[in-house]
Design an enzyme around this catalytic site. Sequence first.
Site, mmCIF file in Angstrom:
data_model
loop_
_atom_site.group_PDB
_atom_site.id
_atom_site.type_symbol
_atom_site.label_atom_id
_atom_site.label_comp_id
_atom_site.label_asym_id
_atom_site.label_seq_id
_atom_site.Cartn_x
_atom_site.Cartn_y
_atom_site.Cartn_z
ATOM 1 N N CYS B 87 -36.655 -105.379 -11.993
ATOM 2 C CA CYS B 87 -36.999 -106.483 -12.895
ATOM 3 C C CYS B 87 -35.885 -106.682 -13.924
ATOM 4 O O CYS B 87 -34.813 -107.123 -13.573
ATOM 5 C CB CYS B 87 -38.354 -106.245 -13.563
ATOM 6 S SG CYS B 87 -39.027 -107.766 -14.265
ATOM 7 N N HIS B 216 -42.011 -105.332 -9.317
ATOM 8 C CA HIS B 216 -42.203 -103.932 -9.702
ATOM 9 C C HIS B 216 -42.987 -103.155 -8.646
ATOM 10 O O HIS B 216 -44.216 -103.204 -8.655
ATOM 11 C CB HIS B 216 -43.008 -103.847 -11.002
ATOM 12 C CG HIS B 216 -42.332 -104.421 -12.196
ATOM 13 N ND1 HIS B 216 -41.569 -103.669 -13.040
ATOM 14 C CD2 HIS B 216 -42.331 -105.670 -12.700
ATOM 15 C CE1 HIS B 216 -41.104 -104.428 -14.022
ATOM 16 N NE2 HIS B 216 -41.553 -105.656 -13.840
ATOM 17 N N GLU B 218 -43.317 -99.968 -8.774
ATOM 18 C CA GLU B 218 -43.946 -98.847 -9.503
ATOM 19 C C GLU B 218 -45.292 -99.238 -10.092
ATOM 20 O O GLU B 218 -46.056 -98.377 -10.507
ATOM 21 C CB GLU B 218 -42.996 -98.316 -10.585
ATOM 22 C CG GLU B 218 -42.921 -99.110 -11.889
ATOM 23 C CD GLU B 218 -42.035 -100.357 -11.800
ATOM 24 O OE1 GLU B 218 -41.621 -100.730 -10.688
ATOM 25 O OE2 GLU B 218 -41.776 -100.968 -12.858
#
Lengths: 744, 257
Positions: B87, B216, B218
Site C-alpha cells: 500500500c 493489504h 496482511e
Amino acid sequence: MLELGLPEIALSPEERKRVVETLGREPTPVEWFAFDAQWSEHCSYKSSRRFLRNLPTSGERVILGPGEDAGVVRLGDYNGESYAIVVAHESHNHPSQVVPFEGAATGIGGIVRDVLCMGAEVIGVADPLRFGTSAWAGFIAQGVVDGIAAYGNAIGVPNVGGDVAFDPRFDDNVLVNVVALGLVKERDLIHSRAPRGSAGWDIVLVGKATDRSGFGGASFSSLQLDAQDAEANKGAVQVPDAFLKSVIMRASYRVFELLRREAIVAGFKDLGAGGVMGCTAELVASGGYGARIDLDNVPVTDRDLPAPVIAVGETQERLCWIVPPAFTPRLLEVYNEEFGLPRVARGAGATPIGKVIAEPRYVLSHRGSVVMDVPTDFLCGGIAYERPYELPSRHEGEAVSRDVDLHALLPKVLAHLDVCSRAPIFERYDGVVRGTTAIPRGYADAGVLVPIPGSPLAVALAVAGNPRLGAIDPYAAAVAAVVEAARNVAAVGARPVALTDCLNFGDADQPRQFGEFVAAVDGLAEAATALETPFVSGNVSLYNTSAGGNAVPASPIVACVGVLENVANVVTPALRERGSALYLIGPRSDALGGSVAGSFFGAENEALPRIDLAEVRAELEFVRAAIDEGLVLAAHDVSDGGVAVALCEMVFASRERTLSARIASHGAWAPQTAECGAWFGESGGIVVEVAAAERFRAFARERGCAIWRLGDVIAGDTLVFGECEFAVESLHDAWSSPLRGFYR
Amino acid sequence: MKPKVVVFVFPGSNSEDETKRALDAVGLDARLVHSDDAEHATADGYVLPGGFAYEDRIRAGAVAAHDRALDVVIDAAEGGKPVLGICNGAQILIESGLVPGTGPIRRPTAAFAPNVPGGRFRCVHTYLRTMQPPERSPLLRGLGEGTLVPAWAAHGEGRLSASLEELERIREGRHIAFVYATSDGETTEGAIPNGSALGVAGLINKKGNVLAVMPHPERDAWTFMHLGAPGASRSDALAPSGGIALFESFARAFSAL
C-alpha cells in the site's frame, strides 16, 4: 472584549450574578470565558445530569462507569492478564453543520483522545450519522463522510460500525455522533485525575501549538444554530491534524509502556471543551487539588494571542499529563525527541506549563500578572438546573390489518434511504487497518474485532437509533434503540455487556423539547435495566435546533459493546448452505407506525410495535446460546423494512455463492398478523439459518423460546416470498443503487 | 537463524504492527525501525508498511521516497536483497523508481495516482491474481501463475498511471506481479477497485527482488478474518491462512538467495 474580536459569552444573567457574588468581585475576562466554558451545557450537563442519574451504570463487568472521559468494561483474561475495553461516545453536531469536513474529522479526533487518555490503545471507531435530504444537506453529508474518512483512515483506527439515517428534519441540524473503543490491561488503566499525593507534580501539555481555532466551542455547541451566525461561528470549529495525532498516539503508547515499567501512577486527560483551562481544572479538581499555571508556558502560534484564547481556546490534538517531576524529562524526551513532534508540526511538542498545588484554587497567570484565581470546586463543581419540562404523551394509534402487493412494495422498501445499501459510504472508511478486524462494517449487524493478537477474545460493536420513532414517541425510540443495539450484538453471537448513549435533542429551554429528553432517558433506563446491560459512558447534545425553531426528531442513539469468548463462533447474515432451514424468532405485529413500509401509505402515525422487554431478553439469550452451540449458520436482526428486508439482505450477502431463499406465505409463520405487518412490520426479532433443524427446534423447546419456520435456503437467483417470485438481481439493483449518487 | 527483516516506520505509517505479525508468522525475524534510525538498520530484507507516511504530502509516497531510510532500501535492492512494499509502501517504492525499475533511481516512470472515479479512498475486499510464473522472481516462488491471494484494497491513490509506452514496457518486461480479480479469478473491469491501468495491483522490478503491492494481504491473513469463506476452518480461527500466502512466498525468497 469586542475589540479583541471575541464572541459574546453564553452565560445567563443569573449565572453571571452567581459568579460575581461568589468571587466577591467582577471577574477578569479570562475568568468570564472560563466560567462560560465550564458552565456550558456541553461541559456541565447542568440540565441533564439529574435525569442521567436514573440510568443503570453498574454490573459485574463494569470497571469504570460514567464520570471520566470514557467507560471501561472487562473483556476477559489472556496470558494471565485481565483485559478491558474502553468505550466513549460523543457528538460533533454543531461543528459539522457549520464546516462539515473539519467538524466530523475533529469529532473522530476528540473521541480518540477520550479513549487514549485512559491509557488504552485505540482499536476501533463507529459513527452514527443523521443526514437531511435537501441539496445543501447532501453537501454537508459528503463533507461529513469525507472528514471521517480522512481523519480515521490516517490515524489507522478501523471504522467498524455506525449507521446512517436520512430525514428532512435533519436539514438544518446534521447529527454526527462518534463512538471509539480502546483496549487496556486492567492494571494499566490511567485515570483523568491528579493522582493521590500529586501536589507539586508537573502539568505537561502535549500536542499542537495553541492557535485561534476553536475559540468558544463549548458554549457554541450549547447555542442554537442560526443560518446568519453560521459564518461567524466558523471560528469556533477546530482544525484537525490527523497526521500529528497519529504520531501523538504512538508516542503516548510508548509513554504508557514507560509508566508501566516504572510503576508510576500518572494523570492523563484530553483537551476538549474549555481548552487548557477546562482540562487542567478538571484534572486537579477530581483529585481534590488546585493548579498554578503560567499561560506564557503554553506554546502558541501567534505571540499576540489574548490570554482568554490561550486559556479556553479549543485547538485540537492536545492532551495533558500530570506526572512526578522526576519523570518529566523522560516524558518530554519521548514526545519531543523519540517521536519528534516539533518536526511533525510547527510548534508541536510536550511542555511543562504549571504545577499541581495542594490548595484547591485554580490560578492562571499571563505576562507576570494573575488573570484567574478561583476556587476549583466552584469552577468545576455543582452547577445544576431544574428546567421545567413537559413530558410528551405516549403515542397512541391504531394497528390496521393490511394486505400488500409484495411485488410492488418490496423494491420500493429496499430502495428507501433508510434501508438501501450503505456501501458507498462505509467503503470510504478503512475498516481493516490494524489487522484485527474479524467482521468489518457493513458485513453484519455488528462489527467484530479480535484486539489481542493470539487470543480468541472478540469485541462486537453496534449502534442503533431510529429517527422515525423519535419523531413520534421519544420514550419508545429510546427503548427501541437499546433493544436494537443489543440485538445487533447478539445477532453476531456476542453477549451484550455495556451500553453508551449520545442523546441528541432540541432546545432545553423549551419545556416540550426538554420533555422529550426526559422521556427518552426514562426509556433508556427501563430498557437497559430490563436487559441488565449498564450504561458506562455517554454524552448529551442539546440545542439541536435552528433559528426557525426546527428541532431534530428526538434522537437517543445507543451503542452496545458485546464480548465473544471465541471469535470462531461469530456469525454474519450471509446465507451459507443450500437446503438449510430459515427460522424467525420474535412475534410479528400489524403495527406499522414509524415503519419504513408505513411511510408508503401514510401509516406513520398508526400504532407502534409493542416491545416486551422480558421477551426480548429471552430472545437475545436464546440466540446467543444457539450460536454458541453451533446451531446457527447465519443470523440477521429484523429492523427497518421488517422480515422481508432482513431476508433480502441475507440473500444479497451470499450473492457470491448464489444462494437464495424460498419463504412460505405469511400464514405459516405469522398467523395472527395480516400480510403487510408480517413481511414489513418492524417489531424486531431475528432471522436465523440453521443446518440441523431438528436439534434447533429441540433447543428452542428446552428453552421455551417461540420460533417460526420461515422456509429454506435454495440455490439459484430467484427469491420466493409466498406466491411471489423475484429475480435477486433486480432486488439487489433496487437496494444497491440509491446511494450510488451520494457523491454528485 | 531466522532471516532478519526490517519494517521501516515513517511518521504517519499505520500498518506496521500487523505487517510485523504476518512476517513473524512465516518464520522471519521482523523488527520495527523508525525511519530516523535507518542507518543502524542492517537486515536481510526490508518491508515498507501501509499508512500515510509524511501525510502523503505532494503525492502518496513522494516524501518518504527521499527519506534516508530509502537510501538503505535502495542499496539493499541493488544488492539483491528482498524488498516488499504494501500500500503506502508500494507507493513509496514506485516514487523511488525501484518499481517497475525501468528508469533511474528516484526518477519515477509511473505513479499510483488518485483512484478513479472521484479520487476517493475506497476500502473493499479483493483478490490478487498472480501474473508471473514462480521462476520469474524469488518473491513469487511460493505462488504460481494464476494463484489468487485474498487482500483488502484500502487506498485513495492506487491507480497505476503511466504513459502508453511505459505501460507497454511494464507489460512486456513482465513487471506485472498481480492484477485485481474476483473470487473466481476473473479479471473483469468490475474487479478493479480504483481504475488501475491494466488492472495492476502489484509490480515487480526486473531482477524480481522488489515487490510493490497496493492491497493489504496482511489484513486477510488469519482465519478469523474470513470465517465466512468456503473452506475456512472454524476450529482454528487464529491460524494464519488466506493472505498469508504472499508472506510465505516472500519468506521463501530468503532461502533462495
